[in-house]
Design an enzyme around this catalytic site. Structure first.
Site: not given
Ligand code: PQQ
Ligand code: CA
Length: 698
Positions: A178, A240, A260, A305, A332, A542, A607, A611, A650
Site C-alpha cells: 500500500e 507482497t 496486490n 487490492d 479477496k 486494518i 491519520c 485513527h 505514533m
Molecule cells: O499489500 C500488502 O502488502 C498488504 C499487507 C498487509 C499486512 O501486512 O498485514 C495487509 C494487506 N496488504 C491488505 O491488503 C489487507 O487487507 C490487510 C489486512 C490486514 C490485517 O492484518 O488486518 N493486513 C493486511
Molecule cells: Ca494490500
C-alpha cells in the site's frame, strides 16, 4: 535438520498443533472429538492470560507436547504450560514503535513456526528470529529485507505473517504494497539463519537478473506483462507475500500467495497495460532452492487490492469421477478457486460472495471476464466495487473437514468506492493512486453504507462448487475458523462472542462473551487426555483502524487482548469487564473553522488509516477527539510533529507536514469533538454507559 517428524508427521499426533494450519495441508482441522455435540454444554473457560498489547491479535497459537506458543501484537512471543496457563517464558523483539507507520494494517502478528526445537517469528521491523523453544532464548536472527530493496522512503516493508518451515528451510515474506514495495519471499536455513534463496514476485525495473531464484521467470515472462515506464519502476510494483505460504509434501512444492499492485492505480502503475505478473497469483516454487515451477494468476490487471495472499489449503477431491490432489483458495477477489496442486492447472472458480468486477471466470483458462467499468483507473471514473479492498475473505483462516466435505469460509462484504487520483508517489504514507476521502458525517449516508456491510460463515462444498449453508453474522471482520472431529466449527466474532456451530448445519451450539472482538483463528489440542480449544481475543487489524466507528456495526467492542482457553468443565472466570472504551471529554470551546476545513483532508490522508474515518475510533487506537493533547498547540505538535509517542507506535510527521498543517489537523479534531460530543454523551446515558444501537455507528 531437514526433517522434523513433529511437523512432517503432525497427522499422527492429534494432541499437537505444530504448524499454522496444524498439518502441512493447512486445513485448520483437529481430529479431536472429546468436545462434540453431546458434550458442548459442558464447555467452559479453563484458563486465560492477558497480553501486554491492547491492539489487534491475529495469531494462530502452536502447541507442541503440552506447550502452547502464542504470538501477539508487536511480534511478541509467549510460551505457556498448555494445561494450566502458567507462563513459561516470553520474548519481546523490541520492535521500534516508529515502524508502525510502515505497515498498512496495525502492528499485528499472525503466528510462529516450530521446527527441531526452535520457534521462528517474523518481527514487524522485518527480522526473522529463531528462539529456543524450551527457554525462549534467541538462537539467531536475521534482517530479511536486502538493503537494495528499499528505494529511499518510497518503499515500505513490514513482517506480520507466520513463517513456514519445510525441509529445514524457514520461509517468510512481508507486507508493504500500500506504500511501495517490491514483493518477495525468502528461504533461510533453520539451523543457522543463512539465506538460501530469494524469489521476487515482480520484475526488476531494468529487467536485469537479481541473482535470485526468480531471475528466469521474471526476465522471460513477468517483465513483458508490465508497461515499461509505469510508476512500478519506482514503487516496486507490489506483489507482497504477507500471508499464505503453504508447503505440500505430496508435490514437494511451496504455494506462495502473492499480493496486490503498488500503486493500486493500474493506469499509473503500468500505463494501463499488461497483466502484471505475479500480482494476484499463486506461484509454486521448490522449498530447497526457490526454483519456479508454475503460477496461476487469479487477478490480472489488479487495481482493487485483490490479493491472493489469503490462506491456501490442499486436499484430495473427487472431481469428474477422478481423485485429484488440489489447492482450495478463496482470495479477496470473491471467487473460490480449485487448482491442480502438481501442475497449477485451473479446474474451476465460482463466486462465494457477491462479485461485480468480473462477469465470470472462463471455465477453460481461469481468466476473469472483467467488467469494463471496473477498470476505474483506465476509465478515470469512480467505481463501487464488490468485493472491496478488504476482500470477500481476508487473512482469517478457513477450515476444511473431510468428515463433512465442507470448507468453512469466514466471508464478508465491505464495498469500496475506488476513486482514481494518480498523485506522484509520496515519500511517506500510503501510495495508492486513489482518493482517500471517507464517508461524510451524515447519518443517512453512514446508515446506507452500514446496511451493505455483511459477515458470514459460509459452508462451501468444493466438489459441487456451491454453498451448502451459511451463518449470518452482524457484520464483517470476524475471526478465522477451526473444524474438529467432534463435528463442530469454532469462530470468534467482531462483536466479541465466541461460538461453536454444528459443522453439518450451522446450528449455534455455544456462545461465550470474550469481552473483545475476535479476529484470530481458534486451534485445538490435548494434554493429559483433556481436549482444549484456544483462541486469541483482541479487536484490531486494518478494518477498525481505517473505518473507525463504522467498523463497529456488529456491535460495540473494546480491545481486551488475551488468550482464552476452553475445556469441558473448565472453572476459570474473566474479571468484570470495562466496556466503556474511550470516554468523551468536553472539548475546547474555541475552534478556527477555516483551518479545521483544511485539516479534514490532511487528516484523511495522514491519520485516518490508523485513527479512523472522520476521527471516530473503531475501538482500538485512541479516539483523538478526546485526546488531552488537543488542548494545547505545542503539546499536540510535540506528539504529531516531534514524535513524543513514537514508543507507542505514533510516528512523527515533521519531515513531511509543516507546522500549519499539523495545527490544521488539531483544529479539525477540535471541530469534530465539538460537533459530536453531545451525541456521544447522549448515546452513553444508559445504565451500562455503553453506546447503544444506532449510536454505535453514527
Ligand atoms: O499489500 C500488502 O502488502 C498488504 C499487507 C498487509 C499486512 O501486512 O498485514 C495487509 C494487506 N496488504 C491488505 O491488503 C489487507 O487487507 C490487510 C489486512 C490486514 C490485517 O492484518 O488486518 N493486513 C493486511
Ligand atoms: Ca494490500
Amino acid at each position: 535438520a531437514t526433517d522434523d517428524p513433529v511437523v512432517t508427521q503432525a497427522d499422527r499426533s492429534p494432541q499437537n498443533w505444530p504448524t499454522n494450519g496444524r498439518t502441512y495441508d493447512e486445513q485448520h482441522y483437529s481430529p479431536l472429538s472429546q468436545i462434540n455435540k453431546d458434550t458442548i454444554g459442558r464447555l467452559k473457560l479453563a484458563w486465560f492470560s492477558d497480553f501486554d498489547t491492547n491492539r489487534g491479535q491475529e495469531g494462530t497459537p502452536l502447541v507442541v507436547d503440552g506447550i502452547l506458543y502464542a504470538t501477539t501484537n508487536w511480534s511478541k512471543v509467549r510460551a505457556y504450560d498448555a494445561a494450566t496457563g502458567r507462563l513459561l517464558w516470553s520474548y519481546d523483539p523490541e520492535v521500534p514503535g516508529a515502524s508502525a507507520v510502515r505497515g498498512c494494517c496495525d502492528t499485528v502478528n499472525r503466528g510462529a513456526a516450530y521446527w527441531n526445537g526452535k520457534i521462528f517469528v517474523g518481527t514487524f521491523d522485518n527480522r526473522l528470529v529463531a528462539l529456543d523453544a524450551k527457554t525462549g532464548r534467541k538462537v539467531w536472527d536475521v534482517q530479511t529485507i536486502p538493503k537494495d530493496s528499499w528505494l529511499g522512503d518510497i518503499r515500505s516493508y513490514v513482517t506480520d505473517g507466520a513463517p513456514r518451515v519445510a525441509k529445514g528451510v524457514v520461509m517468510i515474506g512481508n507486507g508493504g504494497a500500500e506504500f511501495g514495495a517490491r514483493g518477495f519471499i525468502s528461504g533461510f536455513d533453520a539451523e543457522t539463519g543463512a539465506l538460501k534463496w530469494r524469489f521476487f514476485t515482480t520484475p526488476n525495473r531494468a529487467n536485469q537478473p537479481d541473482h535470485a531464484a526468480s531471475d528466469t521467470p521474471l526476465t522471460t515472462m513477468a517483465y513483458q506483462s508490465w508497461g515499461p515506464n509505469g510508476a512500478w519502476t519506482h514503487s516496486g510494483g507490489g506483489g507482497t507475500v504477507w500471508d499464505a505460504i503453504v508447503y505440500d509434501p505430496r508435490t514437494d512444492l511451496v504455494y506462495v500467495g502473492v499480493g496486490n499492485g503498488s500503486p493500486w492505480n493500474y493506469k499509473q502503475r503500468s500505463d494501463g497495460v499488461g497483466d502484471n505478473l505475479f500480482l494476484g497469483s499463486i506461484v509454486a516454487i521448490r522449498p530447497e532452492t526457490g526454483e519456479y515451477v508454475w503460477h496461476f494468476q487469479e487477478t490480472p490487471q489488479d487495481q482493487w487490492d485483490y490479493t491472493s495472499t489469503q490462506p491456501i489449503m490442499t486436499t484430495d477431491l473427487e472431481i469428474g469421477g477422478r481423485m485429484r490432489h488440489v489447492l482450495l483458495h478463496a482470495p479477496k477477489n470473491g471467487f473460490f478457486y480449485i487448482l491442480d496442486a502438481k501442475t497449477g492447472q485451473f479446474l474451476s472458480a465460482k463466486p462465494y460472495v457477491p462479485v461485480n468486477w468480473a462477469r465470470s471466470v472462463d471455465p477453460l483458462t481461469g481468466r476473469p471476464d472483467i467488467v469494463p467499468d471496473a477498470l476505474y483507473s483506465v476509465t478515470g471514473k469512480p467505481w463501487a466495487g464488490l468485493p472491496g479492498d478488504l476482500g470477500g475473505h481476508n487473512f482469517a483462516a478457513m477450515s476444511y473437514s473431510a468428515r463433512t466435505g465442507l470448507v468453512y469460509i469466514p466471508a464478508q462484504q465491505i464495498p469500496m468506492m475506488y476513486v482514481p487520483d494518480p498523485q506522484p508517489l509520496k515519500q511517506k504514507g500510503l501510495n495508492l493512486g486513489i482518493s482517500m476521502q471517507g464517508l461524510p458525517d451524515d447519518p443517512a449516508v453512514r446508515d446506507g453504507f452500514i446496511k451493505t456491510l455483511k459477515g458470514w460463515l459460509i459452508a462451501w462444498d468444493p466438489k459441487q462448487q456451491k454453498e451448502i449453508f451459511r451463518v449470518d453474522h452482524g457484520g464483517p471482520w470476524n475471526g478465522g475458523l477451526l473444524a474438529t472431529g467432534g463435528d463442530l466449527v469454532f469462530q470468534g466474532l467482531a462483536n466479541g462472542v465466541f461460538h461453536a456451530y454444528d459443522a453439518t448445519n450451522g446450528a449455534d451450539l455455544f456462545r461465550f462473551n470474550a469481552q473483545s472482538g475476535i479476529i484470530a483463528p481458534p486451534i485445538s489440542y490435548q494434554v493429559n487426555g483433556r481436549q482444549y480449544i484456544a483462541v486469541e481475543a483482541g479487536w484490531g487489524g486494518i478494518y477498525p483502524l481505517l473505518l473507525g466507528r463504522t467498523a463497529l456495526s456488529s456491535g460495540w467492542t473494546v480491545n481486551h487482548s488475551r488468550l482464552l482457553v476452553f475445556a469441558l468443565d473448565g472453572t476459570a472466570r474473566l474479571p468484570a469487564q470495562n466496556d466503556k472504551g474511550f470516554l468523551p471529554v468536553q472539548p475546547p470551546s474555541h475552534v478556527d473553522t477555516r483551518q479545521a476545513g483544511a485539516g479534514y483532508e490532511l487528516y484523511e490522508n495522514f491519520c485516518q488509516a490508523c485513527h479512523g474515518d472522520n476521527a471516530q475510533s473503531g475501538g482500538v487506537l485512541p479516539d483523538l477527539r478526546w485526546s488531552g493533547a488537543l488542548r494545547d498547540r505545542t503539546a499536540f505538535y510535540n506528539v504529531v510533529g516531534r514524535g513524543a509517542l513514537t514508543a507507542y507506535g505514533m510516528t512523527r510527521f515533521d519531515d513531511i507536514l509543516p507546522r500549519r498543517d499539523i495545527e490544521a489537523i488539531r483544529q479539525f479534531l477540535i471541530k469534530r469533538a465539538q460537533d459530536t460530543y453531545p451525541r456521544e454523551v447522549a448515546a452513553r446515558s444508559n445504565p451500562q454507559g455503553i453506546p447503544q444501537g444506532h449510536a454505535i455507528t453514527e
